[in-house]
Design a protein around this motif. Structure first.
Motif, mmCIF file in Angstrom:
data_model
loop_
_atom_site.group_PDB
_atom_site.id
_atom_site.type_symbol
_atom_site.label_atom_id
_atom_site.label_comp_id
_atom_site.label_asym_id
_atom_site.label_seq_id
_atom_site.Cartn_x
_atom_site.Cartn_y
_atom_site.Cartn_z
ATOM 1 N N LEU A 1 36.879 45.289 46.962
ATOM 2 C CA LEU A 1 36.937 44.134 46.068
ATOM 3 C C LEU A 1 35.564 43.502 45.883
ATOM 4 O O LEU A 1 34.765 43.446 46.820
ATOM 5 C CB LEU A 1 37.890 43.074 46.637
ATOM 6 C CG LEU A 1 39.343 43.497 46.789
ATOM 7 C CD1 LEU A 1 40.105 42.491 47.620
ATOM 8 C CD2 LEU A 1 39.989 43.647 45.431
ATOM 9 N N ILE A 2 35.316 43.011 44.651
ATOM 10 C CA ILE A 2 34.073 42.332 44.326
ATOM 11 C C ILE A 2 34.390 41.201 43.359
ATOM 12 O O ILE A 2 35.308 41.310 42.543
ATOM 13 C CB ILE A 2 33.038 43.328 43.742
ATOM 14 C CG1 ILE A 2 31.656 42.707 43.675
ATOM 15 C CG2 ILE A 2 33.474 43.850 42.403
ATOM 16 C CD1 ILE A 2 30.550 43.731 43.427
ATOM 17 N N ASP A 3 33.650 40.093 43.459
ATOM 18 C CA ASP A 3 33.839 38.972 42.533
ATOM 19 C C ASP A 3 33.403 39.391 41.134
ATOM 20 O O ASP A 3 32.413 40.101 40.977
ATOM 21 C CB ASP A 3 33.004 37.765 42.971
ATOM 22 C CG ASP A 3 33.514 37.144 44.255
ATOM 23 O OD1 ASP A 3 34.705 37.306 44.555
ATOM 24 O OD2 ASP A 3 32.713 36.485 44.946
ATOM 25 N N ILE A 4 34.160 38.919 40.146
ATOM 26 C CA ILE A 4 33.845 39.263 38.758
ATOM 27 C C ILE A 4 34.288 38.138 37.842
ATOM 28 O O ILE A 4 35.219 37.393 38.154
ATOM 29 C CB ILE A 4 34.507 40.604 38.354
ATOM 30 C CG1 ILE A 4 33.895 41.134 37.077
ATOM 31 C CG2 ILE A 4 35.999 40.457 38.220
ATOM 32 C CD1 ILE A 4 34.098 42.604 36.884
ATOM 33 N N SER A 5 33.633 38.023 36.722
ATOM 34 C CA SER A 5 34.001 37.021 35.722
ATOM 35 C C SER A 5 35.213 37.524 34.939
ATOM 36 O O SER A 5 35.299 38.691 34.579
ATOM 37 C CB SER A 5 32.823 36.796 34.778
ATOM 38 O OG SER A 5 33.252 36.099 33.652
ATOM 39 N N ARG A 6 36.155 36.632 34.691
ATOM 40 C CA ARG A 6 37.367 37.019 33.948
ATOM 41 C C ARG A 6 37.040 37.471 32.525
ATOM 42 O O ARG A 6 37.762 38.253 31.938
ATOM 43 C CB ARG A 6 38.343 35.839 33.917
ATOM 44 C CG ARG A 6 39.768 36.244 33.675
ATOM 45 C CD ARG A 6 40.679 35.309 34.485
ATOM 46 N NE ARG A 6 42.079 35.424 34.207
ATOM 47 C CZ ARG A 6 42.852 36.386 34.666
ATOM 48 N NH1 ARG A 6 42.345 37.377 35.336
ATOM 49 N NH2 ARG A 6 44.144 36.394 34.420
ATOM 50 N N SER A 7 35.929 36.987 31.969
ATOM 51 C CA SER A 7 35.559 37.369 30.602
ATOM 52 C C SER A 7 35.029 38.801 30.527
ATOM 53 O O SER A 7 34.898 39.360 29.440
ATOM 54 C CB SER A 7 34.498 36.405 30.055
ATOM 55 O OG SER A 7 33.324 36.494 30.844
ATOM 56 N N ALA A 8 34.725 39.433 31.661
ATOM 57 C CA ALA A 8 34.194 40.792 31.676
ATOM 58 C C ALA A 8 35.288 41.857 31.727
ATOM 59 O O ALA A 8 34.983 43.033 31.747
ATOM 60 C CB ALA A 8 33.263 40.968 32.864
ATOM 61 N N VAL A 9 36.582 41.453 31.742
ATOM 62 C CA VAL A 9 37.657 42.417 31.862
ATOM 63 C C VAL A 9 38.642 42.296 30.722
ATOM 64 O O VAL A 9 38.744 41.258 30.066
ATOM 65 C CB VAL A 9 38.417 42.259 33.209
ATOM 66 C CG1 VAL A 9 37.502 42.525 34.372
ATOM 67 C CG2 VAL A 9 39.048 40.903 33.328
ATOM 68 N N GLU A 10 39.376 43.384 30.497
ATOM 69 C CA GLU A 10 40.478 43.387 29.525
ATOM 70 C C GLU A 10 41.652 44.116 30.157
ATOM 71 O O GLU A 10 41.460 44.976 31.028
ATOM 72 C CB GLU A 10 40.065 44.075 28.219
ATOM 73 C CG GLU A 10 39.868 45.557 28.342
ATOM 74 C CD GLU A 10 39.497 46.245 27.037
ATOM 75 O OE1 GLU A 10 39.536 47.475 27.009
ATOM 76 O OE2 GLU A 10 39.181 45.548 26.064
ATOM 77 N N LYS A 11 42.860 43.780 29.716
ATOM 78 C CA LYS A 11 44.049 44.451 30.246
ATOM 79 C C LYS A 11 44.065 45.895 29.770
ATOM 80 O O LYS A 11 43.655 46.202 28.659
ATOM 81 C CB LYS A 11 45.329 43.741 29.785
ATOM 82 C CG LYS A 11 45.570 42.454 30.499
ATOM 83 C CD LYS A 11 46.925 41.893 30.115
ATOM 84 C CE LYS A 11 47.185 40.607 30.856
ATOM 85 N NZ LYS A 11 48.507 40.078 30.581
ATOM 86 N N ARG A 12 44.589 46.768 30.639
ATOM 87 C CA ARG A 12 44.724 48.186 30.256
ATOM 88 C C ARG A 12 45.951 48.363 29.419
ATOM 89 O O ARG A 12 46.927 47.735 29.501
ATOM 90 C CB ARG A 12 44.849 49.070 31.486
ATOM 91 C CG ARG A 12 43.553 49.431 32.073
ATOM 92 C CD ARG A 12 43.655 50.575 33.014
ATOM 93 N NE ARG A 12 44.321 50.142 34.257
ATOM 94 C CZ ARG A 12 44.672 50.972 35.219
ATOM 95 N NH1 ARG A 12 44.450 52.234 35.102
ATOM 96 N NH2 ARG A 12 45.254 50.545 36.306
#
Length: 186
Positions: A175-186
């Motif tokens: 696990l790593i911290d990430i910004s929610r704006s950097a991801v999209e649902k598959r």
């Protein structure tokens, strides 16, 4: 030319394309005796195997209040070796190697993309954690940043958004911290 004749002649190496070469190279998981990761990594590297030994730096405080940064294995007792399946027997014969991880009687493998994702996470200057008990999250794909294109799971943990790559064969999630704006649902 038989395999036995090749071994008598000192030709213990099976080359790709030869009639004795089987399958393709994959990332296999080797289980080791406790605290022997560095030694086995050196042994296998000296034998010209491609070995992935992920480590993290940790700050430890000793009883005398002395602080020291030490290197710890990300996955204790595990190494990942990129090799052919028929070479696992030779690897298992090395000192301090307990066995290789198997599933349904066959050696377990990890995809090259998962290995590359963990390598990329280690290359970032962020805190990495490993979980064995895992809370299910929604499947996502990273669309921006250094991990762009990788797929994994998104979870909320202690008020933080974390991206994880699941290594099911050894029951770990990196696990790593990430910004929610950097991801999209598959």
């Amino acid at each position: 030319m038989s395999r036995r004749w090749m071994m008598k002649q000192g030709k213990d190496e099976i080359l790709p394309g030869s009639p004795y070469h089987e399958g393709e190279k994959k990332w296999f998981i080797i289980y080791l005796r406790p605290r022997s990761e560095k030694l086995v990594h050196k042994i296998l590297t000296d034998l010209n195997y491609e070995v992935f030994f992920p480590t993290i730096r940790s700050l430890r405080v000793w009883k005398n209040r002395q602080k020291k940064r030490i290197t710890l294995p990300l996955f204790p007792n595990y190494l990942f070796v990129y090799t052919y399946e028929h070479e696992l027997y030779n690897i298992k014969r090395q000192p301090r190697v307990a066995t290789f991880v198997s599933c349904d009687g066959k050696p377990a493998t990890i995809s090259g993309q998962d290995i590359a994702g963990v390598k990329r996470m280690l290359g970032m200057d962020k805190t990495i954690t490993v979980e064995t008990r895992f809370t299910k999250g929604e499947p996502v794909r990273i669309v921006s940043g250094p991990l762009a294109g990788y797929e994994g799971v998104l979870i909320q943990q202690n008020g933080r958004t974390r991206f994880g790559i699941r290594l099911e064969a050894i029951n770990y999630t990196v696990l790593i911290d990430i910004s929610r704006s950097a991801v999209e649902k598959r």
